[in-house]
Scaffold this motif. Sequence first.
Motif, mmCIF file in Angstrom:
data_model
loop_
_atom_site.group_PDB
_atom_site.id
_atom_site.type_symbol
_atom_site.label_atom_id
_atom_site.label_comp_id
_atom_site.label_asym_id
_atom_site.label_seq_id
_atom_site.Cartn_x
_atom_site.Cartn_y
_atom_site.Cartn_z
ATOM 1 N N PHE A 74 -1.889 -6.450 5.014
ATOM 2 C CA PHE A 74 -2.629 -5.903 3.666
ATOM 3 C C PHE A 74 -2.268 -4.369 3.696
ATOM 4 O O PHE A 74 -2.651 -3.760 4.670
ATOM 5 N N ALA A 75 -1.912 -3.923 2.397
ATOM 6 C CA ALA A 75 -1.937 -2.429 2.172
ATOM 7 C C ALA A 75 -2.993 -2.145 1.158
ATOM 8 O O ALA A 75 -2.762 -2.709 0.155
ATOM 9 N N VAL A 76 -3.982 -1.450 1.631
ATOM 10 C CA VAL A 76 -4.789 -0.872 0.572
ATOM 11 C C VAL A 76 -4.253 0.390 0.155
ATOM 12 O O VAL A 76 -4.288 1.409 0.714
ATOM 13 N N ASN A 77 -3.406 0.381 -0.996
ATOM 14 C CA ASN A 77 -2.977 1.263 -1.374
ATOM 15 C C ASN A 77 -3.991 2.288 -2.380
ATOM 16 O O ASN A 77 -4.915 1.904 -2.474
ATOM 17 N N LYS A 78 -3.437 3.640 -2.792
ATOM 18 C CA LYS A 78 -4.192 4.273 -3.473
ATOM 19 C C LYS A 78 -5.527 4.567 -2.732
ATOM 20 O O LYS A 78 -6.561 4.544 -3.247
ATOM 21 N N ALA A 79 -5.249 4.788 -1.120
ATOM 22 C CA ALA A 79 -6.607 4.620 -0.463
ATOM 23 C C ALA A 79 -7.457 6.155 -0.419
ATOM 24 O O ALA A 79 -8.371 5.975 0.012
ATOM 25 N N ASP A 80 -6.952 7.069 -1.564
ATOM 26 C CA ASP A 80 -7.645 8.174 -1.845
ATOM 27 C C ASP A 80 -8.719 8.043 -2.937
ATOM 28 O O ASP A 80 -9.397 8.994 -3.122
ATOM 29 N N GLU A 119 -3.563 -12.775 12.978
ATOM 30 C CA GLU A 119 -4.614 -12.774 11.826
ATOM 31 C C GLU A 119 -4.281 -11.363 11.073
ATOM 32 O O GLU A 119 -3.653 -10.451 11.666
ATOM 33 N N PRO A 120 -4.312 -11.274 9.725
ATOM 34 C CA PRO A 120 -3.990 -10.455 9.009
ATOM 35 C C PRO A 120 -4.501 -9.021 9.459
ATOM 36 O O PRO A 120 -5.478 -9.047 10.008
ATOM 37 N N VAL A 121 -3.785 -7.934 9.358
ATOM 38 C CA VAL A 121 -3.894 -6.728 9.675
ATOM 39 C C VAL A 121 -3.939 -5.846 8.222
ATOM 40 O O VAL A 121 -3.490 -6.108 7.304
ATOM 41 N N ILE A 122 -4.968 -4.629 8.376
ATOM 42 C CA ILE A 122 -4.870 -4.044 7.228
ATOM 43 C C ILE A 122 -4.409 -2.397 7.457
ATOM 44 O O ILE A 122 -4.715 -2.035 8.247
ATOM 45 N N ALA A 123 -3.748 -1.927 6.502
ATOM 46 C CA ALA A 123 -3.339 -0.582 6.546
ATOM 47 C C ALA A 123 -3.758 0.155 5.348
ATOM 48 O O ALA A 123 -3.949 -0.425 4.166
ATOM 49 N N ARG A 124 -3.798 1.541 5.427
ATOM 50 C CA ARG A 124 -4.342 2.272 4.364
ATOM 51 C C ARG A 124 -3.215 2.976 3.891
ATOM 52 O O ARG A 124 -2.570 3.845 4.713
ATOM 53 N N THR A 125 -2.759 3.038 2.596
ATOM 54 C CA THR A 125 -1.609 3.911 1.865
ATOM 55 C C THR A 125 -2.121 4.651 0.840
ATOM 56 O O THR A 125 -2.963 4.234 0.022
ATOM 57 N N VAL A 126 -1.207 5.864 0.789
ATOM 58 C CA VAL A 126 -1.357 6.715 -0.522
ATOM 59 C C VAL A 126 0.260 6.829 -0.606
ATOM 60 O O VAL A 126 0.707 7.664 -0.553
ATOM 61 N N ALA A 127 0.800 5.527 -1.549
ATOM 62 C CA ALA A 127 2.247 5.439 -1.384
ATOM 63 C C ALA A 127 2.856 6.933 -2.164
ATOM 64 O O ALA A 127 3.848 7.491 -1.731
ATOM 65 N N THR A 128 2.260 7.205 -3.159
ATOM 66 C CA THR A 128 2.762 8.356 -4.065
ATOM 67 C C THR A 128 3.041 9.438 -3.157
ATOM 68 O O THR A 128 3.545 10.498 -3.653
ATOM 69 N N ARG A 129 2.125 9.576 -2.162
ATOM 70 C CA ARG A 129 2.208 10.971 -1.414
ATOM 71 C C ARG A 129 2.847 10.678 -0.091
ATOM 72 O O ARG A 129 2.652 11.390 0.762
#
Lengths: 358, 358
Positions: A187-193, A249-259
């Motif tokens: 999973f990517a939790v994008n817009k993590a800011d 087991e699914p893993v999670i990353a945090r991203t802010v793709a725009t930056r």
Amino acid sequence: MHPLADKVLARETRATARACRLVDDRVGDYAAILKDLFPHTGRAWILGVTGNPGAGKSTLTDRLISVFRGQGRRVAVVAVDPTSPFTGGAILGDRIRMQAHFSDPDVFIRSLATRGALGGLSRSVVDVVRVLDAWGADVVLVETVGVGQDELEITRMAHTTLVVAAPGMGDEVQAIKAGILECADVFAVNKADRDGADAAVRDLELMIALGGEVAAASGRARGHSAAALHARAQGAPSPGGEPVEGPWEPVIARTVATRNEGVAALVDKLEGHRAWLFGTEAGAARREERLREAMHVQLRDALTDAAVAALGPALEAAVHAVAQRTVDPYTASEQLVAAFRSAGAIAPGAAVAPGGGT
Amino acid sequence: MHPLADKVLARETRATARACRLVDDRVGDYAAILKDLFPHTGRAWILGVTGNPGAGKSTLTDRLISVFRGQGRRVAVVAVDPTSPFTGGAILGDRIRMQAHFSDPDVFIRSLATRGALGGLSRSVVDVVRVLDAWGADVVLVETVGVGQDELEITRMAHTTLVVAAPGMGDEVQAIKAGILECADVFAVNKADRDGADAAVRDLELMIALGGEVAAASGRARGHSAAALHARAQGAPSPGGEPVEGPWEPVIARTVATRNEGVAALVDKLEGHRAWLFGTEAGAARREERLREAMHVQLRDALTDAAVAALGPALEAAVHAVAQRTVDPYTASEQLVAAFRSAGAIAPGAAVAPGGGT
């Protein structure tokens, strides 16, 4: 070897585009081309990218392309999401940003339109991905919205599936739960800011933990240590560099793709899944399971095509008989199957009346 | 007549539950039961209720049951949504509220679990709905989340599909657009007392208008007057009481299910669609199209079942050969289809080459 297949293997861009088009439309020599190319496939890493519109899938895909290109890998993109800039439905800024990739000869971008109700899309995607694999893609990114009957099939074709979520999208997590969880590897939790990112991550963690418990309760043995669990939870190989055995087991990353934040860490997690898939017994079992499913789907489609072609008027007659309720659909389809089988043995195309004599 | 089929027709609740279970699990005499019941089907109005979790589908379904019961109609509910109180995953209040329906002998509630990846769910739903149709349901409500490969197939089985949306659910409308619009006949903007309800209605109206333009641009003739359009936009028959010819355009109702507001008006709109479906040429054409699709799906499933049963080891061998890339999947599936057809021959080995024969 079909001349067009030859040119695909020679990495000619225009010929590859043409092969994709033939395969997508199922016209011309598409079948011969696919058969010729198949022995040259199997090298590409097929990476599904899915999630609701607005989560930032396309921007993240764009960033992933840059990372892979920086590593010298050839990249193909198959975009099925109608809201994606890759499919042409782009706002100006997106297209300008992506211009660099569009003119890079080692990036091949192909968009596929969604179809009517009874599919065909997943079949097209499978075949186009094979063409691009043969073209020499190291990574094929398949971008979908993840809603609809075909799209879960597409997701199951990927080696690794990335689900992109964004905070503050209402019941997004519940909606994901309903269909996507079984397919998500990362999973990517994008817009993590944004506000709500922590909550989104917690929700996903809880969901993954519950998924694990459900799996354990349903009797699937897991048998891995807490350390292994932790290593896997990091989406990384074990300290020795070896991927960890046991189910993924699914893993999670945090991203802010725009930056461009968190993208390298996300790629590490994706690579962790790839290492698991190709480096463990559990991964091999999953690849075999997926291959068996794919073969079933291929057989199902081939049977349906052949039967519809062979049965034509008999099928129409059955539709009308069922509509009049003079026959039930179960008996009608048994009769059609029998007619299809005996027509194949006696003379191709010659429909045999159900219950008819010699 | 199978004794269990007899008891279903006699409206015995326990026997009907047992028949549903056999049909769902595809065990015992399920095929015989389905064949016996089929001539007694075709009376029920199949009403699909779909939408994201949290939109209020279950509460609205509960209200619809009350309206239909108040009209003296027998009601069946098939719940596929795992978050629905009808499936048992209920918060206490919901279950207490629904208790009245659970103890009403003219309401039959059946929940179906979601399955693994490669379907089976839509098949079960189709068959269970037929059992409940034969049991004497005047209305069968089929509640789904509307995400996933099987669920759009389920939606296409319904006569009338109600999509429930709620304001303030982020990109809900976009997500709906991606997969559901083509199936939606009536939208309910539920929780219409909340902020954002007007915006949600406007979004849906725009989406419907765009859908119409796309349809017009793609060459489907419409040819109806502004008055007819307006009448249809109301989801009501024309002033003369006759349903209006021409394609159906989705209509929107506002509801507050928890306070039972707008439910009667919603039912009017649903009935408007039913009148169109059964009272116009366009409706008849749609029913025929859906029936043809259903027959294709039934044939596809019957072919696949028969082929998997007949081919067994050959199919496994093909999976391994494709995995080793000693054969391509296109050739392998052609060979499997040919093997399946000749194995069904009356005299094995009597296959005639294409173009040959006397």
